[in-house]
Scaffold this motif. Structure first.
Motif, PDB file in Angstrom:
ATOM      1  N   VAL A 288      12.810  -2.752   1.850  1.00  0.00           N
ATOM      2  CA  VAL A 288      12.957  -3.192   3.291  1.00  0.00           C
ATOM      3  C   VAL A 288      12.045  -4.405   3.245  1.00  0.00           C
ATOM      4  O   VAL A 288      10.644  -4.335   2.681  1.00  0.00           O
ATOM      5  CB  VAL A 288      12.465  -2.039   4.152  1.00  0.00           C
ATOM      6  N   VAL A 289      12.474  -5.606   3.741  1.00  0.00           N
ATOM      7  CA  VAL A 289      11.885  -6.528   4.038  1.00  0.00           C
ATOM      8  C   VAL A 289      11.523  -6.785   5.867  1.00  0.00           C
ATOM      9  O   VAL A 289      12.044  -7.553   6.375  1.00  0.00           O
ATOM     10  CB  VAL A 289      12.518  -8.003   3.569  1.00  0.00           C
ATOM     11  N   PRO A 290      10.498  -6.256   6.174  1.00  0.00           N
ATOM     12  CA  PRO A 290      10.459  -6.205   7.631  1.00  0.00           C
ATOM     13  C   PRO A 290      10.256  -7.414   8.385  1.00  0.00           C
ATOM     14  O   PRO A 290      10.547  -7.687   9.530  1.00  0.00           O
ATOM     15  CB  PRO A 290       9.107  -5.207   7.895  1.00  0.00           C
ATOM     16  N   ASP A 291       9.566  -8.326   7.597  1.00  0.00           N
ATOM     17  CA  ASP A 291       9.326  -9.926   8.165  1.00  0.00           C
ATOM     18  C   ASP A 291      10.474 -10.873   7.660  1.00  0.00           C
ATOM     19  O   ASP A 291      10.267 -11.945   7.691  1.00  0.00           O
ATOM     20  CB  ASP A 291       7.868 -10.298   7.709  1.00  0.00           C
ATOM     21  N   PHE A 292      11.534 -10.259   7.395  1.00  0.00           N
ATOM     22  CA  PHE A 292      12.689 -11.266   7.029  1.00  0.00           C
ATOM     23  C   PHE A 292      13.010 -11.849   8.288  1.00  0.00           C
ATOM     24  O   PHE A 292      13.170 -11.534   9.252  1.00  0.00           O
ATOM     25  CB  PHE A 292      14.138 -10.388   6.667  1.00  0.00           C
ATOM     26  N   ARG A 293      12.959 -13.361   8.089  1.00  0.00           N
ATOM     27  CA  ARG A 293      13.069 -14.220   9.173  1.00  0.00           C
ATOM     28  C   ARG A 293      14.384 -14.134   9.944  1.00  0.00           C
ATOM     29  O   ARG A 293      15.336 -14.392   9.210  1.00  0.00           O
ATOM     30  CB  ARG A 293      12.508 -15.754   8.826  1.00  0.00           C
ATOM     31  N   LYS A 294      14.330 -13.896  11.238  1.00  0.00           N
ATOM     32  CA  LYS A 294      15.636 -13.896  11.841  1.00  0.00           C
ATOM     33  C   LYS A 294      15.879 -15.209  12.418  1.00  0.00           C
ATOM     34  O   LYS A 294      15.223 -16.096  12.377  1.00  0.00           O
ATOM     35  CB  LYS A 294      15.576 -12.980  13.033  1.00  0.00           C
ATOM     36  N   PRO A 295      17.415 -15.306  12.667  1.00  0.00           N
ATOM     37  CA  PRO A 295      17.801 -16.662  13.348  1.00  0.00           C
ATOM     38  C   PRO A 295      17.273 -17.084  14.364  1.00  0.00           C
ATOM     39  O   PRO A 295      17.099 -16.018  15.298  1.00  0.00           O
ATOM     40  CB  PRO A 295      19.432 -16.434  13.203  1.00  0.00           C
ATOM     41  N   SER A 296      17.380 -18.426  14.914  1.00  0.00           N
ATOM     42  CA  SER A 296      16.530 -18.882  15.964  1.00  0.00           C
ATOM     43  C   SER A 296      17.257 -18.199  17.206  1.00  0.00           C
ATOM     44  O   SER A 296      16.569 -18.241  18.433  1.00  0.00           O
ATOM     45  CB  SER A 296      16.466 -20.248  16.040  1.00  0.00           C
ATOM     46  N   THR A 297      18.401 -17.809  17.199  1.00  0.00           N
ATOM     47  CA  THR A 297      19.449 -17.266  18.204  1.00  0.00           C
ATOM     48  C   THR A 297      19.144 -15.771  18.309  1.00  0.00           C
ATOM     49  O   THR A 297      19.501 -15.176  19.481  1.00  0.00           O
ATOM     50  CB  THR A 297      20.771 -17.366  18.052  1.00  0.00           C
TER      51      THR A 297
END
Length: 392
Positions: A288-297
């Protein structure tokens, strides 16, 4: 409890790099844990191996399925006695032509895959209409010929974030079966991401891929599916059910599966019980990568009553919250890909530079997805920035 006849088992196998021997071992173990290759295909069958090709980019950019993963699956299918065809229709701003296929196959490393494994590459750019009277959103799809002619479809997708659909994995990858310039028609018809998800479920139920393999060794975070950044996850996923596989993938990258349109639609139709998804193989908690960067949307994150209120506002006034695409003048080369892909014809190219009509733009981000020059920038209005801060 899962619906009768659907297997929500997903295999998770550690794979730390793209060394071919390591990938081969991981793919074989994952498919064995999912039931073995013989469960999904039979010797002599013509199998379409469907990667994420998008426009064809160098493997290290993590835009396409890594060739080592495609090769591992192709090799296993060929050894089993299948006739393997690797094929996809590139992104919607790309004309579906033999020349563009050759270019995409070359840049993505798939030429070498075919030579190494004995698979063939598809150059047939014709398509046919496939009826699906059971569809809830779509009753008929235009489908590329190699998929229509295949006895079985095996999907080899790439784990990536997505500016519009939040995530692209198993289910969304099948959108590549729609011929290139037909894709904007579907974006025009299904302008809401969840409506688009219902269409994607129809497409998967129509074409019924038998096996899903996800390249989640190194995924893409941020503003995917093309302009994000590589981020290690370290696994290969395999299973038979697209919604179950995507449920596991969403959890690995810190997203709520029910925020993903196709998963939400599959659950609403009774095709999946997210709580009944079972994993075999390695412990998913290790990856699990909890800080996986989400899209700006992305509007996910915290829970609570206040956030639900703000989300309701976002859903009601989506155009206010959603970032607006704009053209960065110096970077634009006037290639017209964005002009071709725009489903509402909000983009025009004049004197070698694209311009976007904000009044017509529907915020589908197809232009951002297709631009290889990073010439499409995204920005929010002041009210949109305030909403984003409240949801942050």
């Amino acid at each position: 409890m899962q619906p009768s006849g659907r297997d929500a088992t997903v295999a998770i196998v550690r794979c730390d790099d793209y060394v071919p021997e390591d990938v081969d071992d991981a793919v074989r173990r994952a498919i064995d844990l999912a039931g073995g290759i013989g469960r999904f295909v039979a010797p002599g069958e013509r199998v379409l191996l469907k990667p994420n090709l998008l426009q064809g980019q160098e493997p290290e950019r993590c835009v396409t399925t890594h060739p080592a993963v495609v090769a591992a699956v192709a090799r296993l299918l060929v050894e089993h006695g299948c006739r393997v065809v690797i094929g996809d229709s590139p992104g919607a701003g790309i004309i579906y032509s033999e020349a563009n296929l050759r270019r995409a196959y070359s840049r993505s490393g798939f030429f070498a895959v075919a030579e190494e494994t004995g698979a063939t590459l598809n150059y047939d750019t014709s398509s046919a209409s496939v009826a699906f009277p059971e569809g809830e959103a779509v009753k008929q799809f235009p489908i590329i010929t190699p998929a229509v002619e295949a006895d079985a479809i095996v999907v080899v997708s790439k784990a990536k974030t997505h500016m519009w659909t939040r995530m692209t994995g198993a289910a969304k990858n099948l959108f590549g079966l729609i011929p290139g310039l037909e894709k904007p028609v579907f974006h025009f018809r299904f302008q809401d991401e969840y409506a688009f998800g219902r269409m994607i479920v129809d497409l998967n139920e129509c074409m019924k891929p038998r096996l899903q393999v996800v390249d989640a060794v190194v995924g893409m975070e941020g503003d995917g599916p093309q302009s994000g950044s590589p981020r290690k996850i370290g696994v290969i996923l395999a299973g038979s059910d697209y919604a179950a596989v995507d449920t596991v993938l969403a959890r690995l990258i810190g997203m709520d599966p029910l925020e993903i349109g196709p998963i939400k639609s599959a659950v609403a139709r009774g095709l999946l019980d997210p709580e009944g998804v079972r994993t075999v193989g390695d412990d998913p908690a290790l990856f699990v990568v909890p800080d996986f960067r989400k899209p700006s949307t992305y509007a996910g994150g915290r829970t609570g009553t206040w956030r639900r209120v703000v989300l309701a506002v976002v859903q009601r006034f989506g155009r206010i919250y959603a970032p607006r695409p704009g053209v960065s003048g110096p970077a634009c080369i006037g290639c017209r890909k964005c002009e071709r892909i725009c489903p509402v014809h909000a983009i025009a190219v004049a004197e070698g530079r694209a311009t976007i009509d904000p009044a017509r733009c529907i915020r589908c981000y197809c232009c951002h997805e297709i631009c290889t020059e990073d010439a499409i920038a995204l920005s929010r209005s002041l009210p949109g920035r305030l909403l984003a801060r409240l949801l942050g």
